[in-house]
Design a protein around this motif. Structure first.
Motif, PDB file in Angstrom:
ATOM      1  N   GLU A   3      -1.492  -3.971 -14.775  1.00  0.00           N
ATOM      2  CA  GLU A   3      -2.169  -4.603 -13.650  1.00  0.00           C
ATOM      3  C   GLU A   3      -1.522  -4.127 -12.355  1.00  0.00           C
ATOM      4  OE1 GLU A   3      -3.059  -8.939 -14.265  1.00  0.00           O
ATOM      5  OE2 GLU A   3      -1.765  -8.652 -16.010  1.00  0.00           O
ATOM      6  N   ILE A   4      -2.348  -3.731 -11.402  1.00  0.00           N
ATOM      7  CA  ILE A   4      -1.851  -3.307 -10.090  1.00  0.00           C
ATOM      8  C   ILE A   4      -2.640  -4.075  -9.031  1.00  0.00           C
ATOM      9  CG2 ILE A   4      -1.344  -1.377  -8.571  1.00  0.00           C
ATOM     10  CD1 ILE A   4      -1.574   0.501 -10.929  1.00  0.00           C
ATOM     11  N   PRO A   5      -2.092  -5.161  -8.509  1.00  0.00           N
ATOM     12  CA  PRO A   5      -2.828  -5.987  -7.539  1.00  0.00           C
ATOM     13  C   PRO A   5      -3.296  -5.220  -6.306  1.00  0.00           C
ATOM     14  CG  PRO A   5      -0.894  -7.151  -8.358  1.00  0.00           C
ATOM     15  CD  PRO A   5      -0.790  -5.746  -8.869  1.00  0.00           C
ATOM     16  N   ALA A   6      -2.519  -4.247  -5.831  1.00  0.00           N
ATOM     17  CA  ALA A   6      -2.865  -3.532  -4.601  1.00  0.00           C
ATOM     18  C   ALA A   6      -4.185  -2.787  -4.716  1.00  0.00           C
ATOM     19  CB  ALA A   6      -1.751  -2.563  -4.219  1.00  0.00           C
ATOM     20  N   THR A   7      -4.570  -2.402  -5.944  1.00  0.00           N
ATOM     21  CA  THR A   7      -5.845  -1.701  -6.145  1.00  0.00           C
ATOM     22  C   THR A   7      -6.786  -2.469  -7.068  1.00  0.00           C
ATOM     23  OG1 THR A   7      -4.812  -0.413  -7.920  1.00  0.00           O
ATOM     24  CG2 THR A   7      -4.886   0.592  -5.730  1.00  0.00           C
ATOM     25  N   SER A   8      -6.435  -3.740  -7.340  1.00  0.00           N
ATOM     26  CA  SER A   8      -7.248  -4.606  -8.205  1.00  0.00           C
ATOM     27  C   SER A   8      -7.481  -3.972  -9.580  1.00  0.00           C
ATOM     28  CB  SER A   8      -8.601  -4.924  -7.542  1.00  0.00           C
ATOM     29  OG  SER A   8      -8.412  -5.570  -6.298  1.00  0.00           O
TER      30      SER A   8
ATOM     31  N   LEU B 237     -12.737   3.992 -10.713  1.00  0.00           N
ATOM     32  CA  LEU B 237     -12.357   3.730 -12.098  1.00  0.00           C
ATOM     33  C   LEU B 237     -11.000   4.339 -12.435  1.00  0.00           C
ATOM     34  CD1 LEU B 237     -15.686   4.243 -14.100  1.00  0.00           C
ATOM     35  CD2 LEU B 237     -14.588   2.096 -13.453  1.00  0.00           C
ATOM     36  N   PHE B 238     -10.348   3.719 -13.418  1.00  0.00           N
ATOM     37  CA  PHE B 238      -9.076   4.206 -13.949  1.00  0.00           C
ATOM     38  C   PHE B 238      -8.052   4.379 -12.825  1.00  0.00           C
ATOM     39  CE2 PHE B 238     -12.499   5.944 -16.785  1.00  0.00           C
ATOM     40  CZ  PHE B 238     -12.381   4.938 -17.729  1.00  0.00           C
ATOM     41  N   PHE B 239      -7.488   5.592 -12.655  1.00  0.00           N
ATOM     42  CA  PHE B 239      -6.462   5.788 -11.629  1.00  0.00           C
ATOM     43  C   PHE B 239      -7.028   6.431 -10.366  1.00  0.00           C
ATOM     44  CE2 PHE B 239      -2.623   5.900 -14.760  1.00  0.00           C
ATOM     45  CZ  PHE B 239      -2.636   4.511 -14.798  1.00  0.00           C
ATOM     46  N   SER B 240      -8.309   6.265 -10.112  1.00  0.00           N
ATOM     47  CA  SER B 240      -8.929   6.870  -8.929  1.00  0.00           C
ATOM     48  C   SER B 240      -8.302   6.396  -7.624  1.00  0.00           C
ATOM     49  CB  SER B 240     -10.435   6.566  -8.908  1.00  0.00           C
ATOM     50  OG  SER B 240     -11.107   7.172  -9.980  1.00  0.00           O
ATOM     51  N   ASN B 241      -7.793   5.155  -7.598  1.00  0.00           N
ATOM     52  CA  ASN B 241      -7.243   4.588  -6.373  1.00  0.00           C
ATOM     53  C   ASN B 241      -5.725   4.679  -6.287  1.00  0.00           C
ATOM     54  OD1 ASN B 241      -9.710   3.799  -5.182  1.00  0.00           O
ATOM     55  ND2 ASN B 241      -9.782   1.954  -6.447  1.00  0.00           N
ATOM     56  N   ASN B 242      -5.102   5.442  -7.194  1.00  0.00           N
ATOM     57  CA  ASN B 242      -3.640   5.561  -7.135  1.00  0.00           C
ATOM     58  C   ASN B 242      -3.160   6.157  -5.815  1.00  0.00           C
ATOM     59  OD1 ASN B 242      -3.538   4.516  -9.695  1.00  0.00           O
ATOM     60  ND2 ASN B 242      -2.271   6.157 -10.543  1.00  0.00           N
TER      61      ASN B 242
ATOM     62  N   LYS C  12      -3.966   5.332  -3.025  1.00  0.00           N
ATOM     63  CA  LYS C  12      -3.825   4.251  -2.047  1.00  0.00           C
ATOM     64  C   LYS C  12      -2.529   3.465  -2.234  1.00  0.00           C
ATOM     65  CE  LYS C  12      -8.852   3.562  -1.771  1.00  0.00           C
ATOM     66  NZ  LYS C  12      -9.963   2.596  -1.952  1.00  0.00           N
ATOM     67  N   LEU C  13      -1.836   3.714  -3.352  1.00  0.00           N
ATOM     68  CA  LEU C  13      -0.597   2.988  -3.628  1.00  0.00           C
ATOM     69  C   LEU C  13       0.555   3.576  -2.826  1.00  0.00           C
ATOM     70  CD1 LEU C  13      -0.968   2.572  -7.491  1.00  0.00           C
ATOM     71  CD2 LEU C  13      -1.337   0.830  -5.719  1.00  0.00           C
ATOM     72  N   ASN C  14       1.521   2.724  -2.512  1.00  0.00           N
ATOM     73  CA  ASN C  14       2.666   3.133  -1.703  1.00  0.00           C
ATOM     74  C   ASN C  14       3.965   2.652  -2.318  1.00  0.00           C
ATOM     75  OD1 ASN C  14       1.147   4.272   0.651  1.00  0.00           O
ATOM     76  ND2 ASN C  14       0.422   2.152   0.830  1.00  0.00           N
ATOM     77  N   VAL C  15       5.061   3.240  -1.872  1.00  0.00           N
ATOM     78  CA  VAL C  15       6.382   2.782  -2.295  1.00  0.00           C
ATOM     79  C   VAL C  15       6.520   1.301  -1.950  1.00  0.00           C
ATOM     80  CG1 VAL C  15       8.868   2.991  -1.863  1.00  0.00           C
ATOM     81  CG2 VAL C  15       7.452   5.054  -2.086  1.00  0.00           C
ATOM     82  N   GLY C  16       6.975   0.529  -2.929  1.00  0.00           N
ATOM     83  CA  GLY C  16       7.126  -0.916  -2.741  1.00  0.00           C
ATOM     84  C   GLY C  16       6.037  -1.738  -3.403  1.00  0.00           C
ATOM     85  N   ASP C  17       4.898  -1.103  -3.732  1.00  0.00           N
ATOM     86  CA  ASP C  17       3.824  -1.820  -4.424  1.00  0.00           C
ATOM     87  C   ASP C  17       4.266  -2.182  -5.843  1.00  0.00           C
ATOM     88  OD1 ASP C  17       2.042  -1.833  -2.315  1.00  0.00           O
ATOM     89  OD2 ASP C  17       1.055   0.023  -2.932  1.00  0.00           O
TER      90      ASP C  17
ATOM     91  N   ASN D 247       8.756   6.066  -5.835  1.00  0.00           N
ATOM     92  CA  ASN D 247       8.550   7.481  -5.499  1.00  0.00           C
ATOM     93  C   ASN D 247       7.088   7.837  -5.720  1.00  0.00           C
ATOM     94  OD1 ASN D 247       9.094  10.072  -4.700  1.00  0.00           O
ATOM     95  ND2 ASN D 247      10.177  10.687  -6.567  1.00  0.00           N
ATOM     96  N   LYS D 248       6.564   8.682  -4.823  1.00  0.00           N
ATOM     97  CA  LYS D 248       5.176   9.136  -4.903  1.00  0.00           C
ATOM     98  C   LYS D 248       5.135  10.585  -4.449  1.00  0.00           C
ATOM     99  CE  LYS D 248       0.577   8.126  -2.903  1.00  0.00           C
ATOM    100  NZ  LYS D 248      -0.160   7.225  -1.970  1.00  0.00           N
TER     101      LYS D 248
END
Length: 228
Positions: free
Chosen positions: A106-111, A156-161, A163-168, A186-187
């Motif tokens: 689960e990744i809340p930042a990208t639902s 879908l899937f990891f399409s929104n990765n 948008k994730l940032n360090v600290g999420d 790290n990204k």
């Protein structure tokens, strides 16, 4: 006479435009429906996940490295351990669409809410995300676990990765029902062939790596996250 021909041409053009618009709306509607159904199915699975392992035979597909014609963005990725079976146990795991499940992510930042499938195959990563490395073991263990997913550029899937940032935060629930919180630290992007970070030293702390294609499929977007 001229006006009559002109009117007919305009009518034909108008019909073509209307058909094109209807076709486009139909395509977009179907794509939206598919995305909605996949998201609903995976979210329902995660929300109802109990994380129980029962005795029995492991089900699912073989964890062979993916081979294809180049249309699959993960064709060239192979586990650093080679073509070995994903699970060395005789446990029957929870399943999702016929694939053995290691747990949920689960990744809340990208639902994002998905089951983590235990085996990477062409069809398994068209259903959810999957564990690529190591080829055996469970989630939330004191080493690095690589989880891969498609980037279809449609949410879908990891399409929104991207948008994730360090600290999420990322939440992983394993088959023992343990839910652990991971923090992204790290990204970066790397080549599709790079597997050098798979076996990194985590100092005995559970870590996960999320891997997906960049939007143009020329590289891999990588995220490192460490358990709190």
């Amino acid at each position: 006479m001229f006006e009559s021909k002109y009117s007919k041409v305009l009518t034909i053009i108008l019909v073509i435009v209307i058909v094109a618009i209807v076709g486009l709306l139909g395509f977009l509607g179907y794509d939206y429906y598919q995305n909605y159904m996949v998201t609903k199915d995976t979210s329902d699975f995660v929300d109802n996940f109990q994380g129980e392992i029962e005795d029995g035979d492991t089900t699912g597909e073989e964890n062979n490295s993916i081979e294809g014609d180049g249309s699959n963005p993960f064709d060239e990725i192979k586990s650093a351990e080679g073509n070995t079976s994903s699970s060395g146990s005789n446990n029957k795991r929870p399943t999702y669409k016929g694939f053995g499940v290691l747990g949920t992510i689960e990744i809340p930042a990208t639902s994002l809410k998905y089951p983590v499938l235990e085996k990477v195959t062409k069809s398994s990563i068209e259903a959810a995300v999957a564990r690529l490395y190591p080829s055996s073991g469970e989630l939330n263990e004191p080493y690095n676990t690589v989880i891969i997913g498609h980037n279809y550029r449609n949410g879908l899937f990891f399409s929104n990765n991207k948008k994730l940032n360090v600290g999420d935060k990322i939440y992983i629930t394993d088959n023992n029902g343990n839910k652990m919180t991971y923090t992204i630290y790290n990204k970066f992007e790397t080549t599709p062939e790079d597997t050098s970070f798979y076996q990194r030293d985590t100092g005995g702390v559970p870590e996960i790596t999320l891997s997906t294609c960049t939007d143009d499929s020329s590289a891999r977007l990588i995220l490192f996250a460490k358990a709190e």
